[in-house]
Design a protein around this motif. Sequence first.
Motif, PDB file in Angstrom:
ATOM      1  N   ALA A 109       0.859  -1.184   0.000  1.00 55.42           N
ATOM      2  CA  ALA A 109       0.000   0.000   0.000  1.00 55.42           C
ATOM      3  C   ALA A 109       0.897   1.236   0.000  1.00 55.42           C
ATOM      4  N   ASN A 110       0.380   2.337  -0.494  1.00 54.84           N
ATOM      5  CA  ASN A 110       1.114   3.604  -0.468  1.00 54.84           C
ATOM      6  C   ASN A 110       0.897   4.313   0.859  1.00 54.84           C
ATOM      7  N   TYR A 111       1.955   4.955   1.353  1.00 53.89           N
ATOM      8  CA  TYR A 111       1.845   5.713   2.599  1.00 53.89           C
ATOM      9  C   TYR A 111       2.319   7.148   2.373  1.00 53.89           C
ATOM     10  N   PRO A 112       1.441   8.147   2.490  1.00 53.96           N
ATOM     11  CA  PRO A 112       1.846   9.547   2.295  1.00 53.96           C
ATOM     12  C   PRO A 112       2.301  10.182   3.608  1.00 53.96           C
ATOM     13  N   PHE A 113       3.376  10.955   3.546  1.00 55.27           N
ATOM     14  CA  PHE A 113       3.814  11.713   4.717  1.00 55.27           C
ATOM     15  C   PHE A 113       2.910  12.917   4.934  1.00 55.27           C
ATOM     16  N   ARG A 114       2.886  13.415   6.169  1.00 56.31           N
ATOM     17  CA  ARG A 114       2.020  14.552   6.507  1.00 56.31           C
ATOM     18  C   ARG A 114       2.608  15.880   6.031  1.00 56.31           C
ATOM     19  N   ASN A 115       3.947  15.988   6.039  1.00 61.39           N
ATOM     20  CA  ASN A 115       4.648  17.152   5.473  1.00 61.39           C
ATOM     21  C   ASN A 115       4.327  18.480   6.148  1.00 61.39           C
ATOM     22  N   LYS A 141       4.835   1.274   1.197  1.00 63.34           N
ATOM     23  CA  LYS A 141       5.976   2.082   0.793  1.00 63.34           C
ATOM     24  C   LYS A 141       5.572   3.551   0.893  1.00 63.34           C
ATOM     25  N   SER A 142       6.487   4.346   1.413  1.00 67.12           N
ATOM     26  CA  SER A 142       6.257   5.782   1.485  1.00 67.12           C
ATOM     27  C   SER A 142       6.339   6.386   0.088  1.00 67.12           C
ATOM     28  N   ILE A 143       5.668   7.501  -0.096  1.00 72.93           N
ATOM     29  CA  ILE A 143       5.671   8.153  -1.409  1.00 72.93           C
ATOM     30  C   ILE A 143       6.016   9.632  -1.247  1.00 72.93           C
ATOM     31  N   LEU A 144       6.591  10.189  -2.286  1.00 78.48           N
ATOM     32  CA  LEU A 144       6.844  11.623  -2.319  1.00 78.48           C
ATOM     33  C   LEU A 144       5.531  12.374  -2.520  1.00 78.48           C
ATOM     34  N   PRO A 145       5.447  13.627  -2.099  1.00 77.87           N
ATOM     35  CA  PRO A 145       6.523  14.461  -1.550  1.00 77.87           C
ATOM     36  C   PRO A 145       6.785  14.154  -0.081  1.00 77.87           C
ATOM     37  N   TRP A 146       8.036  14.371   0.313  1.00 74.02           N
ATOM     38  CA  TRP A 146       8.448  14.323   1.718  1.00 74.02           C
ATOM     39  C   TRP A 146       9.413  15.476   1.934  1.00 74.02           C
ATOM     40  N   ILE A 147       9.075  16.384   2.800  1.00 80.23           N
ATOM     41  CA  ILE A 147       9.848  17.619   2.934  1.00 80.23           C
ATOM     42  C   ILE A 147      11.261  17.373   3.470  1.00 80.23           C
ATOM     43  N   TRP A 148      11.521  16.219   4.068  1.00 82.97           N
ATOM     44  CA  TRP A 148      12.842  15.919   4.634  1.00 82.97           C
ATOM     45  C   TRP A 148      13.720  15.131   3.670  1.00 82.97           C
ATOM     46  N   TRP A 149      13.241  14.913   2.459  1.00 86.03           N
ATOM     47  CA  TRP A 149      13.987  14.181   1.423  1.00 86.03           C
ATOM     48  C   TRP A 149      14.870  15.171   0.677  1.00 86.03           C
ATOM     49  N   ASP A 150      16.202  15.008   0.808  1.00 85.36           N
ATOM     50  CA  ASP A 150      17.151  15.943   0.199  1.00 85.36           C
ATOM     51  C   ASP A 150      17.168  15.761  -1.317  1.00 85.36           C
ATOM     52  N   GLU A 151      16.598  16.710  -2.023  1.00 90.54           N
ATOM     53  CA  GLU A 151      16.465  16.575  -3.475  1.00 90.54           C
ATOM     54  C   GLU A 151      17.814  16.413  -4.161  1.00 90.54           C
ATOM     55  N   ALA A 152      18.827  17.152  -3.715  1.00 86.55           N
ATOM     56  CA  ALA A 152      20.130  17.106  -4.386  1.00 86.55           C
ATOM     57  C   ALA A 152      20.795  15.748  -4.205  1.00 86.55           C
ATOM     58  N   MET A 184       8.129  -1.989  -8.962  1.00 81.33           N
ATOM     59  CA  MET A 184       7.605  -1.985 -10.321  1.00 81.33           C
ATOM     60  C   MET A 184       6.091  -2.125 -10.383  1.00 81.33           C
ATOM     61  N   GLN A 185       5.488  -2.670  -9.334  1.00 88.17           N
ATOM     62  CA  GLN A 185       4.061  -2.969  -9.423  1.00 88.17           C
ATOM     63  C   GLN A 185       3.198  -1.728  -9.221  1.00 88.17           C
ATOM     64  N   GLU A 186       2.048  -1.742  -9.832  1.00 90.46           N
ATOM     65  CA  GLU A 186       1.074  -0.670  -9.671  1.00 90.46           C
ATOM     66  C   GLU A 186       0.325  -0.912  -8.371  1.00 90.46           C
ATOM     67  N   ILE A 187       0.292   0.074  -7.494  1.00 91.54           N
ATOM     68  CA  ILE A 187      -0.296  -0.098  -6.168  1.00 91.54           C
ATOM     69  C   ILE A 187      -1.667   0.561  -6.138  1.00 91.54           C
ATOM     70  N   GLN A 188      -2.650  -0.209  -5.730  1.00 92.11           N
ATOM     71  CA  GLN A 188      -4.021   0.279  -5.715  1.00 92.11           C
ATOM     72  C   GLN A 188      -4.466   0.748  -4.329  1.00 92.11           C
ATOM     73  N   ARG A 189      -3.806   0.259  -3.273  1.00 94.50           N
ATOM     74  CA  ARG A 189      -4.219   0.590  -1.913  1.00 94.50           C
ATOM     75  C   ARG A 189      -3.491   1.834  -1.413  1.00 94.50           C
ATOM     76  N   ASN A 190      -4.153   2.580  -0.563  1.00 96.62           N
ATOM     77  CA  ASN A 190      -3.539   3.744   0.066  1.00 96.62           C
ATOM     78  C   ASN A 190      -3.808   3.700   1.563  1.00 96.62           C
ATOM     79  N   MET A 191      -2.778   4.012   2.345  1.00101.76           N
ATOM     80  CA  MET A 191      -2.960   4.157   3.787  1.00101.76           C
ATOM     81  C   MET A 191      -3.228   5.617   4.100  1.00101.76           C
TER      82      MET A 191
END
Length: 409
Positions: A109-115, A141-152, A184-191
């Motif tokens: 399942a996808n997990y979004p951060f609160r940001n 698995k966590s998904i972007l955006p995540w404000i603490w993820w160093d883009e560079a 690689m798989q397409e994820i249909q569930r969201n947390m």
Amino acid sequence: MIRRSQARTKNRTWNKWTMVQCCIFFAAMLLASRLLLYDPIPHNNANKGFDILNGRTVINHQTIKQRDHSSSLPEYKHKLRYDWTNMPIQSRAAKFFQDHQTNCDLPLANYPFRNRFGLGSDLHVWTQAVCNAAEMKVRFKSILPWIWWDEASCAADGAADGRQSSPMQCYFPNAELACDGDGMQEIQRNMSKRQGFHCDGVMQNFNVSDFRAGGLEYLFSSVSPVLINDAERQLNIIFPDGVPPNLITVQVRWGDKLAEMTFVTIEEYIAGVHEILKARNAPADQANIFLATEDPRAVKAFREKAPPGWKLYVDQYHEELKGHRDKVSENFEHTKGSNYNENPRISMATKGKAGLIALGSLLVAMEANDFVLTTASNWSRLMNELRKNVVEPRCDCTTHMVDLKYGEW
């Protein structure tokens, strides 16, 4: 009869040769595909690149991630005392996290951060998300955006692209996506982003403190070379002659935390250091202090109030990000709450660089065996959890922690 016999012999010879050629061809193709897919690079004490668990392939991301950086990252004179890329888990709670996140029979399942909150809060909420996912019978698995993820650093590292990978891989490559094909798989569930307890069944087996500490032990059992490199960069700036003996980490969480937590004075922090020195039977007028703080007022106050024989080493998070910090009054009551959630804003302004620096600073803080903390702060609680579950089992010593403001959730 002779001609037929000769013809049969030629056919048999040709057939055998053809079969040999086919076997060689397919073996070569299989070997090439393995090399293209896994490209295993030998490492000292490295685990295998892939294992079989529950009938599906489990890729060891630690091996794959380390091969990408062995020659590209700079070398520093002084190293962290522990190999944070390979810290075998020990606690029962950490084993729960490992077993769940590597159970390839569970769907993703996808997990979004609160940001909108601090990095310490996000990591603690991640441990709760694992608990909730276990009750839902999914991995995530966590998904972007995540404000603490160093883009560079993270984008250059290729650790996450927001679609197939996870932003956690940039810092903690084994935390998520442990099974073959996960990216690689397409994820249909969201947390949902909910942070409360929704896993009563799991928590029947653990108390909250041990569960959170086990989650952090699991996360930090395999830290990425990108993060190790930044921690050692900071270590060499702060301690150019190496880490001094009997280091004490003091984490002063002022800044935007004053909106949530009762103010703890510098005199109380200094008294906490004296308490540790007394427990050590050490002289009260000598101490090596790593001051972990984001607040310039805390640095100024500690320098003014500490005994002259104490050596103070200041956090690089403070030094490198002070240009992004709001100018605040020396009057703490006047500014209480005025810069709330300032650290998340700084991380957004630096495109996540603050996240990498903060985690590197955390690893530097763990060079100490003794700590003065306020566990009402998530960041102090992270330090204490790593002290209990990582440092103390490995330092062959008794660690000390003075808690000036207790907190738990």
